[in-house]
Enzyme design. Structure first.
Site, PDB file in Angstrom:
ATOM      1  N   ARG A  31       0.828  -1.207   0.000  1.00  0.00           N
ATOM      2  CA  ARG A  31       0.000   0.000   0.000  1.00  0.00           C
ATOM      3  C   ARG A  31       0.862   1.255   0.000  1.00  0.00           C
ATOM      4  NH1 ARG A  31      -3.137  -3.935   1.911  1.00  0.00           N
ATOM      5  NH2 ARG A  31      -5.437  -3.790   1.788  1.00  0.00           N
ATOM      6  N   GLY A  99      -1.953 -11.010  -5.028  1.00  0.00           N
ATOM      7  CA  GLY A  99      -3.260 -10.396  -5.181  1.00  0.00           C
ATOM      8  C   GLY A  99      -3.204  -8.885  -5.137  1.00  0.00           C
ATOM      9  N   ARG A 127      -7.581 -16.716  -9.899  1.00  0.00           N
ATOM     10  CA  ARG A 127      -7.962 -15.789  -8.835  1.00  0.00           C
ATOM     11  C   ARG A 127      -8.981 -14.778  -9.351  1.00  0.00           C
ATOM     12  NH1 ARG A 127      -3.404 -14.154  -4.586  1.00  0.00           N
ATOM     13  NH2 ARG A 127      -5.344 -14.047  -3.391  1.00  0.00           N
ATOM     14  N   SER A 170     -13.331 -10.668  -2.712  1.00  0.00           N
ATOM     15  CA  SER A 170     -12.067 -10.105  -2.237  1.00  0.00           C
ATOM     16  C   SER A 170     -12.234  -8.637  -1.882  1.00  0.00           C
ATOM     17  CB  SER A 170     -10.967 -10.242  -3.297  1.00  0.00           C
ATOM     18  OG  SER A 170      -9.779  -9.604  -2.872  1.00  0.00           O
ATOM     19  N   GLN A 172      -9.866  -6.740  -1.706  1.00  0.00           N
ATOM     20  CA  GLN A 172      -8.853  -6.020  -2.482  1.00  0.00           C
ATOM     21  C   GLN A 172      -9.449  -5.297  -3.683  1.00  0.00           C
ATOM     22  OE1 GLN A 172      -5.857  -8.958  -3.370  1.00  0.00           O
ATOM     23  NE2 GLN A 172      -4.894  -8.786  -1.356  1.00  0.00           N
ATOM     24  N   GLU A 314      -6.832 -14.669   6.306  1.00  0.00           N
ATOM     25  CA  GLU A 314      -5.431 -15.011   6.048  1.00  0.00           C
ATOM     26  C   GLU A 314      -4.844 -15.871   7.166  1.00  0.00           C
ATOM     27  OE1 GLU A 314      -2.257 -14.246   3.147  1.00  0.00           O
ATOM     28  OE2 GLU A 314      -4.428 -14.020   3.173  1.00  0.00           O
ATOM     29  N   HIS A 343      -8.275 -17.934  -3.019  1.00  0.00           N
ATOM     30  CA  HIS A 343      -6.958 -17.402  -2.666  1.00  0.00           C
ATOM     31  C   HIS A 343      -5.874 -18.080  -3.513  1.00  0.00           C
ATOM     32  CE1 HIS A 343      -7.355 -14.939   1.276  1.00  0.00           C
ATOM     33  NE2 HIS A 343      -8.425 -14.783   0.514  1.00  0.00           N
ATOM     34  N   LYS A 413       7.027 -15.854  -0.833  1.00  0.00           N
ATOM     35  CA  LYS A 413       6.000 -14.899  -1.254  1.00  0.00           C
ATOM     36  C   LYS A 413       5.900 -13.732  -0.281  1.00  0.00           C
ATOM     37  CE  LYS A 413       1.194 -14.901  -2.887  1.00  0.00           C
ATOM     38  NZ  LYS A 413       0.647 -13.703  -2.237  1.00  0.00           N
TER      39      LYS A 413
END
Length: 431
Positions: A31, A99, A127, A170, A172, A314, A343, A413
């Site tokens: 972010r 993602g 995804r 999501s 997101q 998560e 996911h 990751k």
């Protein structure tokens, strides 16, 4: 990047006692990178970042911004973001399995005056992304494709306005739009139209960080966010430790009856993983805040539990590992996590398969898992190229000798140092 040889998960026959330092938050790092890029793209100046996580996901974000023509300078956790959005010909963004790259960068790319193609790992093509692409089309942005690979054809600006989106797959989708909204000519109003929103605290994190960048955001009406147009303030960002990555280490204290201390735990954080403390306390763990550290002392035993993980999905693999290692015969019910089927892998199917492979009893429900704790046996634990699945296998291996994680490299990751930190923790020398 992925291990070829299976990784023997360290077994802990005695309680683990260790102090662990985890790197920066992936969610905050990516972010801050996007907010810094938007401030630079507006001509407001450069931003600096301290404590940035360096992992595959964050490196993919850095490379994506560089593909757009921005500059990201620095090594390690100290970064400077500057420049403008000026992609080269045939610009191509590699989303990998990230993602945040898949969903945060397309709205930013819409501000470009050139076509930008997005693609990623084979697993990333499954995804969810279509709702975000449809939202961009609704804002007048030409987009070719309904999933990876797709192309965003920016025209140099986005008018903005109001967009309705079903973000039930999501959160997101919402965060990705909000991050770029202040750079749209008329700002942006996002209305969530679907069923209950998963991972809502991650949207709250986005809103808080936008405000820290000087953006006017109105989130007073449920499921609606209004971002007014305006300049993003270049600034210095200090990234907190990744509390989600810390959860696996705290789980080690619980399953072994030991004590694990995490350094640099923020006194007040918007990271949703802080909610794990409530879960751990229900398992008879003792949680202490000592100076800038968090210490968890595990119980001698704990029974199964019921928990709604909708806001902190998560954490599910680590929590499922805790459930599988509870007192034999006790039952745990994990709910509110149907969205995990979209996911990095279908985490509900993966968890039930791997727990049952080791002799456990895990059943899928419409929105979660029911796990009846039974003695587990040695065997292989598949990671499915999923960092959280790999970490869950490591937790199980603490109490079950002979567990091998097939791809511990998947942890790169979000935490490339995981195998070393984990081994050091078990040996009691991590710090």
């Amino acid at each position: 990047m992925s291990s070829i040889e299976p990784w023997p998960a360290p077994f802990a026959p005695t309680p683990v006692h260790a102090t662990v330092t985890v790197p920066g938050s992936k969610s905050q790092t990516n972010r801050t990178l996007v907010l810094a890029a938007l401030a630079a793209a507006q001509g407001q100046g450069s931003s600096t970042i301290t404590g940035a996580l360096r992992s595959r996901d964050t490196d993919l974000m850095i490379e994506a911004l560089q593909t757009l023509g921005l500059r990201v300078d620095g090594t390690g956790s100290e970064l400077t973001v500057s420049g403008r959005i000026r992609p080269g010909p045939e610009a191509r963004v590699d989303c990998g399995l990230a993602g945040t790259v898949l969903r945060f960068v397309p709205p930013l790319a819409a501000l470009s005056a050139a076509p930008i193609t997005f693609d990623g790992d084979e697993q990333a093509r499954a995804r969810p992304i279509a709702p975000l692409l449809d939202a961009l089309r609704g804002l007048g942005v030409p987009v070719d494709g309904a999933g990876l690979p797709f192309r965003v054809q920016g025209t140099g600006s986005v008018a903005g306005g109001t967009v309705a989106i079903d973000a039930s797959a999501s959160s997101q989708f919402v965060s990705g739009l909000l991050l770029s909204g202040a750079s749209f000519t008329d700002g942006l109003t996002v209305q969530h139209t679907g069923s209950e929103l998963p991972s809502a605290p991650h949207i709250a994190m986005t809103v808080q960080m936008l405000r820290q960048a000087g953006v006017d955001v109105d989130d007073s009406i449920p499921n609606r966010w209004l971002v007014r147009p305006g300049a993003l303030r270049p600034r210095h960002w200090d990234v907190e430790p990744d509390l989600t990555n810390a959860v696996a280490f705290l789980a080690a204290a619980v399953v072994t009856g030991g004590t694990v201390t995490i350094t640099g735990w923020p006194a007040d954080s918007v990271q949703p993983a802080k909610n794990i403390l409530d879960i751990l306390q229900t398992l008879n763990s003792t949680v202490r805040h000592i100076d800038s550290c968090l210490q968890v002392q595990g119980p001698q035993t704990y029974r199964g539990f019921d928990v709604d993980l909708r806001d902190v999905g998560e954490l599910t693999p680590s929590v499922a590992a805790l459930a599988a290692l509870a007192s034999p015969g006790s039952v745990s019910r994990l709910a509110g996590i149907a969205h995990l089927r979209g996911h990095e892998t279908d985490r509900l199917a993966a968890l039930s398969t791997e727990i049952n492979r080791l002799g456990g009893n895990c059943e899928q429900t419409s929105d979660g898992l029911v796990i009846t704790a039974t003695p587990l046996r040695p065997g292989s634990w598949r990671a499915y190229a999923d960092h959280r699945m790999a970490m869950a296998g490591a937790i199980v291996g603490l109490r079950v000798a002979g567990v091998e994680v097939d791809d511990i490299g998947a942890t790169s990751k979000t935490l490339p140092e995981f195998p070393q930190l984990w081994t050091e923790m078990v040996e009691g020398s991590s710090g």
